[in-house]
Design a protein around this motif. Structure first.
Motif, PDB file in Angstrom:
ATOM      1  N   CYS A 240     -49.861 -41.922 -91.805  1.00 51.97           N
ATOM      2  CA  CYS A 240     -51.273 -42.060 -91.456  1.00 51.97           C
ATOM      3  C   CYS A 240     -52.013 -40.850 -91.995  1.00 51.97           C
ATOM      4  CB  CYS A 240     -51.439 -42.141 -89.936  1.00 51.97           C
ATOM      5  SG  CYS A 240     -53.194 -42.155 -89.431  1.00 51.97           S
TER       6      CYS A 240
ATOM      7  N   PHE B 172     -52.141 -39.693 -86.898  1.00 55.64           N
ATOM      8  CA  PHE B 172     -53.152 -40.409 -86.123  1.00 55.64           C
ATOM      9  C   PHE B 172     -53.984 -39.403 -85.317  1.00 55.64           C
ATOM     10  CE2 PHE B 172     -50.143 -43.972 -86.518  1.00 55.64           C
ATOM     11  CZ  PHE B 172     -51.012 -45.038 -86.689  1.00 55.64           C
ATOM     12  N   GLY B 173     -55.276 -39.670 -85.161  1.00 55.21           N
ATOM     13  CA  GLY B 173     -56.135 -38.817 -84.345  1.00 55.21           C
ATOM     14  C   GLY B 173     -55.956 -39.119 -82.866  1.00 55.21           C
TER      15      GLY B 173
ATOM     16  N   ASN C  92     -56.262 -34.859 -91.579  1.00 51.40           N
ATOM     17  CA  ASN C  92     -55.128 -34.706 -90.675  1.00 51.40           C
ATOM     18  C   ASN C  92     -53.991 -35.555 -91.220  1.00 51.40           C
ATOM     19  OD1 ASN C  92     -56.387 -32.967 -88.806  1.00 51.40           O
ATOM     20  ND2 ASN C  92     -57.370 -34.688 -87.791  1.00 51.40           N
TER      21      ASN C  92
ATOM     22  N   TYR D  55     -55.588 -39.133 -92.131  1.00 48.51           N
ATOM     23  CA  TYR D  55     -56.818 -39.162 -91.345  1.00 48.51           C
ATOM     24  C   TYR D  55     -57.893 -38.427 -92.125  1.00 48.51           C
ATOM     25  CZ  TYR D  55     -59.658 -37.304 -87.341  1.00 48.51           C
ATOM     26  OH  TYR D  55     -60.634 -36.908 -86.480  1.00 48.51           O
TER      27      TYR D  55
ATOM     28  N   GLU E 240     -58.804 -40.949 -81.241  1.00 47.49           N
ATOM     29  CA  GLU E 240     -59.193 -42.078 -82.101  1.00 47.49           C
ATOM     30  C   GLU E 240     -58.200 -43.244 -81.988  1.00 47.49           C
ATOM     31  OE1 GLU E 240     -59.354 -38.941 -83.014  1.00 47.49           O
ATOM     32  OE2 GLU E 240     -61.100 -38.565 -84.281  1.00 47.49           O
ATOM     33  N   THR E 241     -56.904 -42.897 -81.930  1.00 45.57           N
ATOM     34  CA  THR E 241     -55.863 -43.934 -81.861  1.00 45.57           C
ATOM     35  C   THR E 241     -56.077 -44.867 -80.664  1.00 45.57           C
ATOM     36  OG1 THR E 241     -54.404 -42.316 -82.816  1.00 45.57           O
ATOM     37  CG2 THR E 241     -53.342 -44.214 -81.801  1.00 45.57           C
TER      38      THR E 241
ATOM     39  N   LEU F 147     -59.004 -43.286 -90.060  1.00 44.24           N
ATOM     40  CA  LEU F 147     -57.557 -43.185 -90.166  1.00 44.24           C
ATOM     41  C   LEU F 147     -57.143 -44.210 -91.214  1.00 44.24           C
ATOM     42  CD1 LEU F 147     -58.401 -42.092 -87.359  1.00 44.24           C
ATOM     43  CD2 LEU F 147     -56.312 -43.046 -86.440  1.00 44.24           C
TER      44      LEU F 147
ATOM     45  N   SER G 273     -64.584 -40.707 -88.210  1.00 43.27           N
ATOM     46  CA  SER G 273     -63.140 -40.568 -88.399  1.00 43.27           C
ATOM     47  C   SER G 273     -62.625 -41.854 -89.026  1.00 43.27           C
ATOM     48  CB  SER G 273     -62.422 -40.392 -87.066  1.00 43.27           C
ATOM     49  OG  SER G 273     -62.947 -39.296 -86.340  1.00 43.27           O
TER      50      SER G 273
END
Ligand code: AMP
Ligand code: GLY
Length: 422
Positions: free
Chosen positions: A267, A288-289, A285, A269, A292-293, A196, A194
């Motif tokens: 953001c 933000f994930g 995306n 992603y 993940e964030t 971002l 991932s």
């Protein structure tokens, strides 16, 4: 400054905690927030999709800057509505959020601009899709076009499973209108990463890479979830791969969105798969994930508000975005049974002192008690000099959290550590 964050999960808690490091912020509202976020922001009982109410609240309370975190309000046009009302905002406009809102859009965008992704076909008719599956390579991947709470992707290992997936999405409308169109795509293999990124539509600045753990059970078994844990940085994502992604994926995507008249700010992603034929986009995306964030932002050493505002103002190219050299691990403490059936309402006991950060995803306040109120309850993040130490610290901390029916994976980061050895 007065800030408003739209959303109410662990991701929003991590955003709020990071924003609070900026001392020019006097007040943060969370709409709707949750029982745990209430310790860091004033929670307001307005849902993330109630756009008219969100705009009215922002105007009444003279909000200086808004952060719209979840996909739903972004795809519905929350940023457009706030911007029109004079409230500057972090996040893409509706016409750019479509990069996540429609898989048909994103696949066609990648094809048109030569951005590497899985080969695919689009169908709006179940019979034609089923006829195509008679000769399609197996395994194959079926994706509902629209948002489906992260559940709209089915990896079919047999033709029968593929046909069943098409029927349930297109005929039984398992995901409602999100399944009016579907994408059937090539099954890809390789480690997932991932990435971002911050972008103002001109400059794209990737954040530190991360790895999600989507399956409910250890060793990547069981149902797909929203994410059971994350680590950062992702050891598979070498400097050489990062340079290749920048050149072949990140910059071309931002340019493609501009060329389509859909400038993306906020953001972006990139869900990537590192295949033997090079990195390919699995999904975009517009946000933000989560989770993940919860590992990426604790490693950000620059001021988050400054960076966010630079994406809105178009000054990202002149803004410093730095990450620490350390590593982070986040273990999600969930309710047993998630992502299927689970019980809620159990009291959560948090340690009085911990050297981890506890981000609350699904909890509500009952007087001064915190009760479980969701599948994913907490994200326990630890930062350390090495990934190994971050993982050990996160697990030590998660063991100090108590609630009935707590469940977490025991192998978050295990694969990443193995990759580092090789
Ligand atoms: P998404 O909801 O788009 O994040 O997809 C969920 C998961 O499905 C991804 O994280 C991948 O593990 C898997 N996936 C999606 N597309 C493919 C593909 N074309 N080939 C193999 N796995 C895929
Ligand atoms: N963790 C994956 C996502 O936020 O979509």
């Amino acid at each position: 400054m007065k800030i408003m964050v739209v959303g109410g999960g662990g991701r929003e808690h991590a955003i709020i905690r990071k924003l609070k490091e900026n001392k020019s912020i006097e007040k943060i509202y969370a709409l709707p927030g949750n029982g745990g976020i209430a310790a860091d922001a004033e929670c307001v009982a307005i849902g993330a999709k109630e756009i008219d109410k969100i705009v009215a609240f922002a105007k009444e309370n003279k909000i200086d800057y808004a952060v719209v975190a979840p996909d739903d309000p972004l795809v519905l046009g929350a940023v457009d509505a706030l911007t029109d009302a004079g409230v500057p905002c972090f996040g893409p406009a509706k016409n750019a959020a479509i990069i996540e809102g429609s898989k048909v859009f994103s696949k066609n965008l990648m094809k048109k601009y030569g951005i590497p992704t899985a080969k695919y076909e689009v169908f709006s008719d179940a019979k034609k899709a089923i006829a195509y599956l008679e000769t399609a390579p197996i395994p194959t991947v079926i994706k509902a076009d629209g948002l489906a709470l992260g559940k709209g992707v089915i990896i079919a290992l047999t033709r029968e499973e593929a046909v069943a997936a098409v029927r349930s999405i297109m005929e039984d409308k398992q995901f409602g209108d999100s399944g009016n169109n579907i994408v059937i795509e090539e099954f890809l293999e390789g480690p997932e990463v991932s990435v971002l990124s911050f972008t103002d539509g001109k400059t794209v600045v990737p954040m530190i890479s991360s790895m999600d753990h989507k399956r409910a059970g250890d060793n990547d078994t069981g149902l797909n979830t929203g994410g059971m844990g994350t680590i950062a940085p992702n050891p598979y994502y070498t400097d050489a791969i990062a340079a290749e992604c920048m050149e072949k994926i990140f910059i071309p995507t931002v340019n493609a969105m501009n060329a389509e008249g859909r400038t993306f700010k906020g953001c972006l992603y990139f869900g990537l798969m590192l295949t033997k034929n090079g990195p390919k986009v699995i999904e975009y995306n517009c946000r933000f994930g989560d989770p993940e964030t919860q590992v990426v932002l604790p490693l950000l050493t620059s001021d988050l508000l400054t960076v966010m505002m630079a994406t809105t103002n178009g000054t990202l190219g002149e803004t410093e975005v730095k990450f620490s050299d350390g590593a982070a691990a986040c273990v999600i403490a969930a309710s047993k049974g998630y992502p299927a059936k689970y019980e809620s309402g159990f009291e959560i006991t948090l340690p009085k002192q911990t050297d981890a950060e506890i981000f609350v995803a699904g909890a509500k306040l009952d007087g001064d008690k915190l009760l479980t109120a969701g599948g994913r309850v907490l994200g326990v993040t630890a930062v350390a000099d090495t990934l190994e130490n971050a993982i050990d610290k996160a697990y030590a901390a998660v063991k100090t959290v108590k609630f009935d029916n707590i469940y977490y994976r025991n192998d978050i980061g295990a694969r990443a550590l193995k990759a580092k050895e090789n």
